[in-house]
Write a protein that holds these residues in place. Structure first.
Motif, PDB file in Angstrom:
ATOM      1  N   PHE A   6     -21.768 -18.550 -29.194  1.00 38.23           N
ATOM      2  CA  PHE A   6     -23.210 -18.730 -29.318  1.00 38.23           C
ATOM      3  C   PHE A   6     -23.619 -20.176 -29.063  1.00 38.23           C
ATOM      4  CE2 PHE A   6     -22.085 -15.129 -31.895  1.00 38.23           C
ATOM      5  CZ  PHE A   6     -23.146 -14.240 -31.781  1.00 38.23           C
ATOM      6  N   ASP A   7     -24.700 -20.338 -28.337  1.00 37.07           N
ATOM      7  CA  ASP A   7     -25.416 -21.606 -28.343  1.00 37.07           C
ATOM      8  C   ASP A   7     -26.092 -21.702 -29.708  1.00 37.07           C
ATOM      9  OD1 ASP A   7     -26.750 -23.958 -27.209  1.00 37.07           O
ATOM     10  OD2 ASP A   7     -28.542 -22.695 -27.212  1.00 37.07           O
ATOM     11  N   LEU A   8     -26.604 -22.893 -30.049  1.00 38.02           N
ATOM     12  CA  LEU A   8     -27.226 -23.076 -31.370  1.00 38.02           C
ATOM     13  C   LEU A   8     -28.749 -23.186 -31.275  1.00 38.02           C
ATOM     14  CD1 LEU A   8     -27.356 -23.574 -34.363  1.00 38.02           C
ATOM     15  CD2 LEU A   8     -26.403 -25.866 -33.999  1.00 38.02           C
ATOM     16  N   ALA A 163     -11.296 -14.383 -20.522  1.00 40.02           N
ATOM     17  CA  ALA A 163     -11.537 -13.149 -19.769  1.00 40.02           C
ATOM     18  C   ALA A 163     -12.135 -12.033 -20.617  1.00 40.02           C
ATOM     19  CB  ALA A 163     -10.238 -12.669 -19.124  1.00 40.02           C
ATOM     20  N   GLN A 164     -12.051 -12.150 -21.935  1.00 44.07           N
ATOM     21  CA  GLN A 164     -12.622 -11.148 -22.837  1.00 44.07           C
ATOM     22  C   GLN A 164     -13.679 -11.789 -23.730  1.00 44.07           C
ATOM     23  OE1 GLN A 164      -8.650  -9.802 -24.379  1.00 44.07           O
ATOM     24  NE2 GLN A 164      -9.502  -7.779 -23.966  1.00 44.07           N
ATOM     25  N   SER A 165     -14.565 -12.545 -23.112  1.00 42.56           N
ATOM     26  CA  SER A 165     -15.582 -13.265 -23.880  1.00 42.56           C
ATOM     27  C   SER A 165     -16.903 -13.298 -23.129  1.00 42.56           C
ATOM     28  CB  SER A 165     -15.119 -14.701 -24.150  1.00 42.56           C
ATOM     29  OG  SER A 165     -15.157 -15.486 -22.954  1.00 42.56           O
ATOM     30  N   PHE A 166     -17.963 -13.670 -23.844  1.00 44.52           N
ATOM     31  CA  PHE A 166     -19.245 -13.956 -23.200  1.00 44.52           C
ATOM     32  C   PHE A 166     -20.036 -14.905 -24.078  1.00 44.52           C
ATOM     33  CE2 PHE A 166     -20.651 -10.536 -25.972  1.00 44.52           C
ATOM     34  CZ  PHE A 166     -22.000 -10.766 -26.216  1.00 44.52           C
ATOM     35  N   ILE A 167     -21.083 -15.482 -23.488  1.00 43.96           N
ATOM     36  CA  ILE A 167     -21.907 -16.456 -24.190  1.00 43.96           C
ATOM     37  C   ILE A 167     -23.292 -15.879 -24.461  1.00 43.96           C
ATOM     38  CG2 ILE A 167     -22.688 -17.558 -22.037  1.00 43.96           C
ATOM     39  CD1 ILE A 167     -22.676 -20.232 -23.551  1.00 43.96           C
ATOM     40  N   VAL A 168     -23.813 -16.181 -25.633  1.00 46.46           N
ATOM     41  CA  VAL A 168     -25.193 -15.858 -25.984  1.00 46.46           C
ATOM     42  C   VAL A 168     -25.967 -17.174 -25.990  1.00 46.46           C
ATOM     43  CG1 VAL A 168     -26.753 -14.861 -27.693  1.00 46.46           C
ATOM     44  CG2 VAL A 168     -24.424 -13.942 -27.442  1.00 46.46           C
ATOM     45  N   GLY A 169     -26.985 -17.272 -25.142  1.00 47.27           N
ATOM     46  CA  GLY A 169     -27.728 -18.520 -25.031  1.00 47.27           C
ATOM     47  C   GLY A 169     -29.200 -18.284 -24.810  1.00 47.27           C
ATOM     48  N   GLU A 172     -31.258 -22.082 -18.943  1.00 54.10           N
ATOM     49  CA  GLU A 172     -30.509 -22.139 -17.689  1.00 54.10           C
ATOM     50  C   GLU A 172     -29.159 -22.809 -17.884  1.00 54.10           C
ATOM     51  OE1 GLU A 172     -31.280 -23.421 -13.022  1.00 54.10           O
ATOM     52  OE2 GLU A 172     -32.544 -24.262 -14.618  1.00 54.10           O
ATOM     53  N   THR A 173     -29.075 -23.748 -18.812  1.00 57.83           N
ATOM     54  CA  THR A 173     -27.793 -24.412 -19.078  1.00 57.83           C
ATOM     55  C   THR A 173     -26.732 -23.399 -19.480  1.00 57.83           C
ATOM     56  OG1 THR A 173     -28.852 -26.476 -19.731  1.00 57.83           O
ATOM     57  CG2 THR A 173     -26.611 -26.104 -20.527  1.00 57.83           C
ATOM     58  N   ASP A 174     -27.084 -22.468 -20.349  1.00 65.93           N
ATOM     59  CA  ASP A 174     -26.125 -21.443 -20.773  1.00 65.93           C
ATOM     60  C   ASP A 174     -25.804 -20.491 -19.631  1.00 65.93           C
ATOM     61  OD1 ASP A 174     -25.946 -22.238 -23.593  1.00 65.93           O
ATOM     62  OD2 ASP A 174     -28.039 -21.623 -23.683  1.00 65.93           O
ATOM     63  N   ARG A 175     -26.790 -20.196 -18.796  1.00 68.15           N
ATOM     64  CA  ARG A 175     -26.533 -19.325 -17.641  1.00 68.15           C
ATOM     65  C   ARG A 175     -25.547 -19.992 -16.695  1.00 68.15           C
ATOM     66  NH1 ARG A 175     -24.776 -15.801 -15.740  1.00 68.15           N
ATOM     67  NH2 ARG A 175     -25.555 -14.379 -14.163  1.00 68.15           N
ATOM     68  N   LYS A 176     -25.746 -21.277 -16.435  1.00 71.30           N
ATOM     69  CA  LYS A 176     -24.845 -22.009 -15.540  1.00 71.30           C
ATOM     70  C   LYS A 176     -23.453 -22.131 -16.151  1.00 71.30           C
ATOM     71  CE  LYS A 176     -28.275 -24.801 -13.070  1.00 71.30           C
ATOM     72  NZ  LYS A 176     -28.778 -26.182 -12.837  1.00 71.30           N
ATOM     73  N   THR A 177     -23.388 -22.304 -17.453  1.00 71.26           N
ATOM     74  CA  THR A 177     -22.090 -22.388 -18.134  1.00 71.26           C
ATOM     75  C   THR A 177     -21.313 -21.099 -17.954  1.00 71.26           C
ATOM     76  OG1 THR A 177     -23.011 -23.893 -19.794  1.00 71.26           O
ATOM     77  CG2 THR A 177     -20.961 -22.773 -20.354  1.00 71.26           C
ATOM     78  N   ALA A 178     -21.993 -19.971 -18.137  1.00 71.56           N
ATOM     79  CA  ALA A 178     -21.340 -18.671 -17.974  1.00 71.56           C
ATOM     80  C   ALA A 178     -20.807 -18.502 -16.558  1.00 71.56           C
ATOM     81  CB  ALA A 178     -22.322 -17.552 -18.313  1.00 71.56           C
ATOM     82  N   PRO A 184     -19.689 -13.175 -18.569  1.00 76.18           N
ATOM     83  CA  PRO A 184     -21.073 -12.696 -18.685  1.00 76.18           C
ATOM     84  C   PRO A 184     -21.907 -13.587 -19.598  1.00 76.18           C
ATOM     85  CG  PRO A 184     -19.475 -10.940 -19.138  1.00 76.18           C
ATOM     86  CD  PRO A 184     -18.726 -12.229 -19.157  1.00 76.18           C
ATOM     87  N   CYS A 185     -23.212 -13.388 -19.510  1.00 71.78           N
ATOM     88  CA  CYS A 185     -24.150 -14.168 -20.300  1.00 71.78           C
ATOM     89  C   CYS A 185     -25.256 -13.250 -20.810  1.00 71.78           C
ATOM     90  CB  CYS A 185     -24.751 -15.274 -19.438  1.00 71.78           C
ATOM     91  SG  CYS A 185     -25.996 -16.272 -20.247  1.00 71.78           S
ATOM     92  N   ALA A 186     -25.565 -13.366 -22.093  1.00 70.74           N
ATOM     93  CA  ALA A 186     -26.733 -12.692 -22.661  1.00 70.74           C
ATOM     94  C   ALA A 186     -27.717 -13.770 -23.071  1.00 70.74           C
ATOM     95  CB  ALA A 186     -26.339 -11.850 -23.871  1.00 70.74           C
ATOM     96  N   LEU A 187     -28.939 -13.689 -22.588  1.00 69.73           N
ATOM     97  CA  LEU A 187     -29.962 -14.685 -22.916  1.00 69.73           C
ATOM     98  C   LEU A 187     -31.002 -14.071 -23.835  1.00 69.73           C
ATOM     99  CD1 LEU A 187     -30.525 -16.454 -19.468  1.00 69.73           C
ATOM    100  CD2 LEU A 187     -29.088 -17.206 -21.379  1.00 69.73           C
TER     101      LEU A 187
END
Length: 221
Positions: A6-8, A163-169, A172-178, A184-187
């Motif tokens: 997770f982003d904060l 490979a078995q992870s994703f980011i919640v952000g 755009e910074t989180d999208r680019k990180t993913a 994958p990325c969930a915004l």
């Protein structure tokens, strides 16, 4: 282990008002008063202290330089540290959703561009630090998002594999990180950019934390 990172700011908690207050403390010290508005300028707050200072200087000192920003940045951090949780609140359902992931066997961690010590302190204040197996902040590994290294470090520190992870952000910074990490990325749509994050084409949109379990299963099983 399957892992959710997770982003904060703007993702787990609405920190905008306290961030804006810390920048305004700088401008008051310079004799300009409160230059930034906690509501109208909330989006800039989530882009970091330097962005807030640049926005404010642009209003009161158009010929400002990056040296002006750099000189005020430590003052901003001190002001924020002294009043880090006056207005900050977790988004509805965030803590419960993270707890549910843990019960379902997922590892969870935090990867933020907030300085690690401040992020850690804030999560303690909000009562959720113990929920997270990892905490990676700005420059913890020498670089910050959207470089993928902080994200990878957050996954590995939590005991997972990328490979078995994703980011919640939320930005755009989180999208680019993913994209940089190949995950994958969930915004969230309740963050500073609202439904505009749809334009970033994330793999999922999170309208409320009650939907996180379903999204997690869809993205990483």
């Amino acid at each position: 282990m399957r892992t959710v990172i997770f982003d904060l700011d703007g993702t787990l908690a609405d920190t905008s008002a306290d961030l804006i207050a810390s920048a305004n403390a700088c401008f008051r010290g310079l004799g300009y008063g409160d230059v930034l508005d906690p509501v109208a300028d909330a989006k800039t707050a989530f882009r970091g202290g330097r962005a807030m200072l640049a926005l404010g200087f642009g209003r009161v000192r158009p010929a400002f330089t990056q040296e002006d920003v750099s000189a005020q940045y430590p003052i901003l951090l001190d002001a924020y540290s002294e009043a880090i949780d006056v207005h900050t609140r977790l988004y509805e359902g965030a803590a419960e959703a993270v707890e549910a992931l843990r019960r379902d066997g997922y590892a969870v961690g935090v990867c933020t561009n907030k300085p690690e010590a401040l992020a850690d302190r804030l999560l303690v204040s909000l009562g959720i630090r113990d929920l997270f197996a990892s905490m990676i902040g700005a420059q913890t590994v020498g670089v910050s998002k959207p470089d993928p290294k902080p994200y990878i470090a957050a996954v590995e520190e939590a005991g997972g594999v990328v490979a078995q992870s994703f980011i919640v952000g939320d930005t755009e910074t989180d999208r680019k990180t993913a994209r940089a990490a190949g995950v994958p990325c969930a915004l969230v749509t309740f963050g500073p950019d609202g439904s505009d994050v749809r334009d970033l084409a994330p793999e999922a949109l999170l309208d409320h934390y009650r939907d996180l379990g379903r999204i997690t299963k869809d993205l990483i099983g």
